[in-house]
Design an enzyme around this catalytic site. Structure first.
Site, PDB file in Angstrom:
ATOM      1  N   GLY A  15       8.215  13.584 -24.443  1.00 15.92           N
ATOM      2  CA  GLY A  15       7.631  12.403 -24.385  1.00 15.92           C
ATOM      3  C   GLY A  15       6.614  12.548 -23.028  1.00 15.92           C
ATOM      4  N   ARG A  85      18.644  21.329 -26.784  1.00  9.02           N
ATOM      5  CA  ARG A  85      19.621  22.300 -26.939  1.00  9.02           C
ATOM      6  C   ARG A  85      19.302  23.480 -25.549  1.00  9.02           C
ATOM      7  NH1 ARG A  85      18.364  26.352 -32.011  1.00  9.02           N
ATOM      8  NH2 ARG A  85      16.334  25.868 -32.124  1.00  9.02           N
ATOM      9  N   ASN A 123      17.115  16.121 -32.348  1.00  4.76           N
ATOM     10  CA  ASN A 123      17.697  17.049 -33.118  1.00  4.76           C
ATOM     11  C   ASN A 123      19.259  16.635 -33.323  1.00  4.76           C
ATOM     12  OD1 ASN A 123      16.179  18.995 -34.479  1.00  4.76           O
ATOM     13  ND2 ASN A 123      15.642  19.589 -32.450  1.00  4.76           N
ATOM     14  N   HIS A 178      15.503  21.220 -41.047  1.00  2.44           N
ATOM     15  CA  HIS A 178      14.768  21.713 -39.829  1.00  2.44           C
ATOM     16  C   HIS A 178      15.752  22.784 -39.160  1.00  2.44           C
ATOM     17  CE1 HIS A 178      12.231  21.858 -36.610  1.00  2.44           C
ATOM     18  NE2 HIS A 178      13.015  21.224 -35.643  1.00  2.44           N
TER      19      HIS A 178
HETATM   20  N1  APR Z   1      17.322   5.679 -24.492  1.00  6.43           N
HETATM   21  C1  APR Z   1      16.138   6.130 -24.001  1.00  6.43           C
HETATM   22  N2  APR Z   1      15.989   7.356 -23.484  1.00  6.43           N
HETATM   23  C2  APR Z   1      17.016   8.257 -23.674  1.00  6.43           C
HETATM   24  C3  APR Z   1      18.297   7.755 -24.085  1.00  6.43           C
HETATM   25  C4  APR Z   1      18.492   6.432 -24.571  1.00  6.43           C
HETATM   26  N3  APR Z   1      19.951   6.066 -25.220  1.00  6.43           N
HETATM   27  N4  APR Z   1      19.221   8.790 -23.886  1.00  6.43           N
HETATM   28  C5  APR Z   1      18.402   9.808 -23.358  1.00  6.43           C
HETATM   29  N5  APR Z   1      17.257   9.422 -23.218  1.00  6.43           N
HETATM   30  C6  APR Z   1      16.076  10.234 -22.388  1.00  6.43           C
HETATM   31  C7  APR Z   1      16.546  11.036 -21.348  1.00  6.43           C
HETATM   32  O1  APR Z   1      16.664  10.600 -20.299  1.00  6.43           O
HETATM   33  C8  APR Z   1      15.233  11.986 -21.338  1.00  6.43           C
HETATM   34  O2  APR Z   1      14.197  11.355 -20.361  1.00  6.43           O
HETATM   35  O3  APR Z   1      15.480  11.123 -23.500  1.00  6.43           O
HETATM   36  C9  APR Z   1      14.636  12.124 -22.654  1.00  6.43           C
HETATM   37  C10 APR Z   1      14.958  13.314 -23.486  1.00  6.43           C
HETATM   38  O4  APR Z   1      14.132  14.300 -22.568  1.00  6.43           O
HETATM   39  P1  APR Z   1      14.413  15.731 -22.435  1.00  6.43           P
HETATM   40  O5  APR Z   1      16.006  15.998 -22.065  1.00  6.43           O
HETATM   41  O6  APR Z   1      13.451  16.542 -21.830  1.00  6.43           O
HETATM   42  O7  APR Z   1      14.473  16.356 -24.030  1.00  6.43           O
HETATM   43  P2  APR Z   1      13.011  16.961 -25.053  1.00  6.43           P
HETATM   44  O8  APR Z   1      12.791  18.303 -24.656  1.00  6.43           O
HETATM   45  O9  APR Z   1      12.119  15.990 -24.774  1.00  6.43           O
HETATM   46  O10 APR Z   1      13.657  16.910 -26.306  1.00  6.43           O
HETATM   47  C11 APR Z   1      13.982  15.603 -26.912  1.00  6.43           C
HETATM   48  O11 APR Z   1      13.809  16.080 -29.230  1.00  6.43           O
HETATM   49  O12 APR Z   1      13.239  18.143 -30.226  1.00  6.43           O
HETATM   50  C12 APR Z   1      14.151  17.030 -29.697  1.00  6.43           C
HETATM   51  O13 APR Z   1      16.184  18.824 -29.555  1.00  6.43           O
HETATM   52  C13 APR Z   1      15.103  17.836 -29.051  1.00  6.43           C
HETATM   53  O14 APR Z   1      16.896  16.324 -29.295  1.00  6.43           O
HETATM   54  C14 APR Z   1      16.002  16.781 -28.273  1.00  6.43           C
HETATM   55  C15 APR Z   1      14.859  15.819 -28.258  1.00  6.43           C
END
Ligand code: APR
Length: 311
Positions: A15, A85, A123, A178
């Site tokens: 994000g 993951r 994912n 994927h």
């Molecule tokens: N609503 C909004 N945001 C959420 C929710 C929700 N219900 N649940 C989790 N989040 C937010 C988390 O608070 C976190 O800020 O989603 C964000 C995920 O960020 P990261 O943990 O840094 O994960 P990221 O590396 O960005 O990957 C996100 O994309 O490629 C895929 O496998 C990866 O499933 C993962 C996703």
């Protein structure tokens, strides 16, 4: 005419980079939405990014929120909410937890931005985009999963690295799910129009195809605590830009197939035309018998992933 509004759901690793690239390209105003307890974090990130604008002089507004009502008016929603993951995990290990996230996110989008084009990255991608479609009932042109653009970019990257030639001149296509059954289509790969089969040995090409299939896992192992984020963000932006600027780009994407390539009722990586109408078209071409077999295998893998959602 005002600026476009881009909503990011999930303000984590992907994000954050997404917000930065969207802003630098002046694609539109960006709102980053995360869980209520993360509101301070996303507000902080966006304020930080706001202060980076004077260096390059891009004029877009960047805001953060813990309230899904901030989705209102969004032209496009980019979903990266959920858990990534860690080493030793497959994408499928995330199904249970991320399915719950998709359900709540789907409800919020239905309420606040029912006409937005939606690009999912969470994912296991093929299952999450399938579930999101079931949860929302949105038309198929309005929903797409980001996978093929990333997998294709990885294939192109490794071809450029191996030959020492410009990545800009590499053209290729990766189709399928994927995961490790994705299909880097060797015969579509060229560099400056020259087939890679004339530039690299068959063994080297197979090594590159295998590295492409496992590229996400290679990065997960190197990072040690999370998954790739720069390249997924860049891949999502490519799709978002095609939509926002009505570019009619041909980008491999997880789209709902209804008969194309003999696939029915599943989202899978196929070459898609992306423009102002969202997924405007799936381009079809004849596969060789060998490619057709590989497609069967990847489709079965997608079906298994989807079955794990219980939907
Ligand atoms: N609503 C909004 N945001 C959420 C929710 C929700 N219900 N649940 C989790 N989040 C937010 C988390 O608070 C976190 O800020 O989603 C964000 C995920 O960020 P990261 O943990 O840094 O994960 P990221 O590396 O960005 O990957 C996100 O994309 O490629 C895929 O496998 C990866 O499933 C993962 C996703």
């Amino acid at each position: 005419m005002g600026r476009k509004k881009i909503a990011l759901i999930g303000g984590g690793q992907i994000g954050g980079i997404l917000a930065m690239i969207c802003a630098e390209k002046e694609l539109g105003d960006v709102v980053m939405i995360d869980l209520p307890q993360m509101e301070g974090t996303v507000k902080g990130k966006m304020l930080d990014l706001m202060a980076s604008r004077p260096h390059d002089g891009y004029d877009v507004e960047l805001t953060g929120s813990g309230d899904f009502a901030a989705l209102k008016g969004a032209d496009i929603v980019l979903i990266t909410a959920g858990v990534p993951r860690k080493p030793g995990m497959t994408r499928d290990d995330l199904t249970e937890i991320n399915l719950k996230v998709m359900k709540s996110v789907a409800e919020s989008i239905k309420t606040h931005a029912p006409n937005a084009f939606v690009v999912l990255t969470t994912n296991p991608l093929d299952a999450m985009v399938y579930a999101f479609h079931k949860f929302t009932g949105f038309p198929k042109n309005q929903i797409v999963g980001m996978a093929g653009s990333l997998d294709t970019a990885r294939f192109k990257t490794f071809l450029a690295m191996e030959t020492g030639l410009s990545v800009q001149d590499v053209s290729a296509l990766v189709m399928g799910g994927h995961g490790p059954t994705m299909i880097p289509l060797i015969r579509t790969a060229t560099i400056g129009g020259v087939p890679i089969t004339d530039l690299l040995s068959a063994e080297k090409i197979e090594e590159i195809a295998e590295r492409t299939r496992e590229a996400g896992t290679e990065i997960v192992q190197l990072l040690g605590n999370g998954s790739a984020f720069y390249s997924p963000a860049a891949a999502v932006v490519e799709m978002a830009e095609a939509y926002l600027k009505d570019k009619k780009r041909v980008i491999p994407s997880a789209a709902l197939c209804e008969g194309e390539y003999g696939i029915d009722g599943y989202f899978m990586g196929v070459p898609c035309v992306i423009g102002a109408g969202g997924i405007e078209k799936i381009l079809e071409f004849e596969l060789t018998p060998e490619e057709q077999n590989l497609l069967e295998t990847t489709l079965n893998a997608v079906k298994t992933t989807v079955a794990e959602t219980g939907i």
